[in-house]
Design a protein around this motif. Sequence first.
Motif, mmCIF file in Angstrom:
data_model
loop_
_atom_site.group_PDB
_atom_site.id
_atom_site.type_symbol
_atom_site.label_atom_id
_atom_site.label_comp_id
_atom_site.label_asym_id
_atom_site.label_seq_id
_atom_site.Cartn_x
_atom_site.Cartn_y
_atom_site.Cartn_z
ATOM 1 N N ARG A 213 -10.074 -58.316 -27.968
ATOM 2 C CA ARG A 213 -9.499 -57.998 -26.640
ATOM 3 C C ARG A 213 -10.480 -57.231 -25.762
ATOM 4 O O ARG A 213 -10.241 -56.993 -24.601
ATOM 5 N N LYS A 214 -11.592 -56.769 -26.379
ATOM 6 C CA LYS A 214 -12.568 -55.900 -25.688
ATOM 7 C C LYS A 214 -11.879 -54.675 -25.058
ATOM 8 O O LYS A 214 -12.081 -54.353 -23.897
ATOM 9 N N LYS A 215 -11.098 -53.991 -25.893
ATOM 10 C CA LYS A 215 -10.391 -52.797 -25.411
ATOM 11 C C LYS A 215 -9.824 -52.013 -26.588
ATOM 12 O O LYS A 215 -9.191 -52.615 -27.470
ATOM 13 N N GLY A 216 -10.059 -50.702 -26.591
ATOM 14 C CA GLY A 216 -9.439 -49.884 -27.636
ATOM 15 C C GLY A 216 -10.040 -48.493 -27.713
ATOM 16 O O GLY A 216 -11.110 -48.216 -27.169
ATOM 17 N N VAL A 217 -9.314 -47.618 -28.384
ATOM 18 C CA VAL A 217 -9.765 -46.236 -28.585
ATOM 19 C C VAL A 217 -9.479 -45.836 -30.033
ATOM 20 O O VAL A 217 -8.406 -46.137 -30.568
ATOM 21 N N VAL A 218 -10.449 -45.146 -30.638
ATOM 22 C CA VAL A 218 -10.272 -44.643 -32.005
ATOM 23 C C VAL A 218 -10.582 -43.144 -32.001
ATOM 24 O O VAL A 218 -11.578 -42.722 -31.403
ATOM 25 N N VAL A 219 -9.732 -42.355 -32.654
ATOM 26 C CA VAL A 219 -10.047 -40.930 -32.840
ATOM 27 C C VAL A 219 -9.926 -40.614 -34.332
ATOM 28 O O VAL A 219 -8.883 -40.862 -34.949
ATOM 29 N N ASN A 220 -11.015 -40.097 -34.887
ATOM 30 C CA ASN A 220 -11.085 -39.822 -36.324
ATOM 31 C C ASN A 220 -10.905 -38.333 -36.624
ATOM 32 O O ASN A 220 -11.423 -37.484 -35.899
ATOM 33 N N MET A 221 -10.230 -38.050 -37.732
ATOM 34 C CA MET A 221 -10.072 -36.666 -38.178
ATOM 35 C C MET A 221 -11.235 -36.305 -39.103
ATOM 36 O O MET A 221 -11.340 -36.813 -40.226
ATOM 37 N N SER A 222 -12.107 -35.426 -38.622
ATOM 38 C CA SER A 222 -13.120 -34.837 -39.508
ATOM 39 C C SER A 222 -12.647 -33.416 -39.813
ATOM 40 O O SER A 222 -11.453 -33.193 -40.031
ATOM 41 N N SER A 223 -13.538 -32.463 -39.807
ATOM 42 C CA SER A 223 -13.185 -31.074 -40.120
ATOM 43 C C SER A 223 -14.377 -30.190 -39.778
ATOM 44 O O SER A 223 -15.527 -30.665 -39.761
ATOM 45 N N LYS A 224 -14.116 -28.933 -39.582
ATOM 46 C CA LYS A 224 -15.194 -27.943 -39.491
ATOM 47 C C LYS A 224 -16.072 -28.051 -40.744
ATOM 48 O O LYS A 224 -17.288 -27.848 -40.693
ATOM 49 N N ASN A 225 -15.447 -28.434 -41.869
ATOM 50 C CA ASN A 225 -16.193 -28.572 -43.125
ATOM 51 C C ASN A 225 -17.121 -29.786 -43.144
ATOM 52 O O ASN A 225 -17.925 -29.928 -44.056
ATOM 53 N N GLY A 226 -17.015 -30.650 -42.148
ATOM 54 C CA GLY A 226 -17.970 -31.755 -42.022
ATOM 55 C C GLY A 226 -19.259 -31.300 -41.363
ATOM 56 O O GLY A 226 -20.256 -32.035 -41.337
ATOM 57 N N LEU A 227 -19.241 -30.088 -40.817
ATOM 58 C CA LEU A 227 -20.410 -29.567 -40.097
ATOM 59 C C LEU A 227 -21.031 -28.378 -40.797
ATOM 60 O O LEU A 227 -22.158 -27.998 -40.522
ATOM 61 N N ASP A 228 -20.263 -27.757 -41.701
ATOM 62 C CA ASP A 228 -20.685 -26.509 -42.318
ATOM 63 C C ASP A 228 -20.103 -26.474 -43.733
ATOM 64 O O ASP A 228 -18.940 -26.826 -43.917
ATOM 65 N N GLY A 229 -20.875 -26.044 -44.701
ATOM 66 C CA GLY A 229 -20.384 -26.054 -46.080
ATOM 67 C C GLY A 229 -19.312 -25.008 -46.343
ATOM 68 O O GLY A 229 -19.163 -24.049 -45.594
ATOM 69 N N GLU A 230 -18.525 -25.252 -47.405
ATOM 70 C CA GLU A 230 -17.586 -24.217 -47.877
ATOM 71 C C GLU A 230 -17.527 -24.299 -49.387
ATOM 72 O O GLU A 230 -17.419 -25.401 -49.953
ATOM 73 N N PHE A 231 -17.588 -23.152 -50.032
ATOM 74 C CA PHE A 231 -17.512 -23.091 -51.494
ATOM 75 C C PHE A 231 -16.307 -23.892 -52.002
ATOM 76 O O PHE A 231 -15.221 -23.807 -51.432
#
Length: 261
Positions: A132-150
């Motif tokens: 259709r050449k049309k659409g929107v996607v929003v993905n759930m990442s996390s602060k933990n995708g940018l910075d490590g956590e024990f």
Amino acid sequence: MAKRFENKHVLITGAARGIGFEIACQFAKEGAVLSLLDFSEALLEEAVAQLQLLTSVVHSYHVDISVRADVDLAVLTAENRQPIDVLINNAGIAFETPFLQIEEQEWKKILDVNLTGMFYVSQSVCRHMAIRKKGVVVNMSSKNGLDGEFGYAHYNASKAGVIMLTKTMALELAHLNIRVNAVCPGYIQTPLSETIDSKAFVDNFVKSYIPMNRVGKPNEIAPLFLFLSSEESSFMTGQILIADGGQLAGQKPGQSLIENI
Ligand SMILES: NC(=O)c1ccc[n+]([C@@H]2O[C@H](COP(=O)([O-])OP(=O)(O)OC[C@H]3O[C@@H](n4cnc5c(N)ncnc54)[C@H](O)[C@@H]3O)[C@@H](O)[C@H]2O)c1
């Protein structure tokens, strides 16, 4: 006033509780037609009953997003009911285990749901959007995708993977008029976080790491998904929105070397 998503078909994974359910509520209030995908049949039933009080059309699909055939079937059924305008990839799981003790099965489970499952749903839906050449996607990442956590090597790796999946999808799908962005929440109080952490842990975490001195709520995250799905963000793709109470901004004042702040 006109509703922002009147009659738009929004498919949301992991929509039966927590942040996904709040996202579904906010889309429902804006007039969306909803398709909810979730692993838990009992929670789905409850969620549908509540959402039907807010919007007229709510479909539900009892699906484990890490099973490709089930995902494809649910997406095809949803598409045949009404073309999907917006995909919200929210479903995710987390376990806390020190790196040296993570069993292969647990590693695979997290990656299968948080990253591979997101890939399955995205590819299945975007193949229809591409036509259709049309659409929107929003993905759930996390602060933990940018910075490590024990204690979260597998979870952190899966959420970092979501960021690169988002950026690459954005690059490859831009010419098809499909936008792809991601949200990185910090610590949000949900059934998931409540099953992992005690109150004492959360109090100490907040005190040590979150400049705003509190955890977040699902209704502080859901609006970001609506913004990234709407025309208000029409020139944004491949972007990451962070909402973490200031955690990634730097050290908390209490940890500062400058006195009297
Ligand atoms: N709570 C937080 O602090 C926090 C912070 C950052 C990111 N996140 C992310 O937000 C998302 C939602 O988290 P939440 O805290 O609301 O969790 P939650 O456990 O309260 O809700 C998750 C939902 O996803 C569903 N689900 C789980 N595995 C599934 C699967 N294989 N297939 C289909 N549905 C599945 C569950 O049944 C549930 O309804 C997750 O991706 C999580 O990683 C949460």
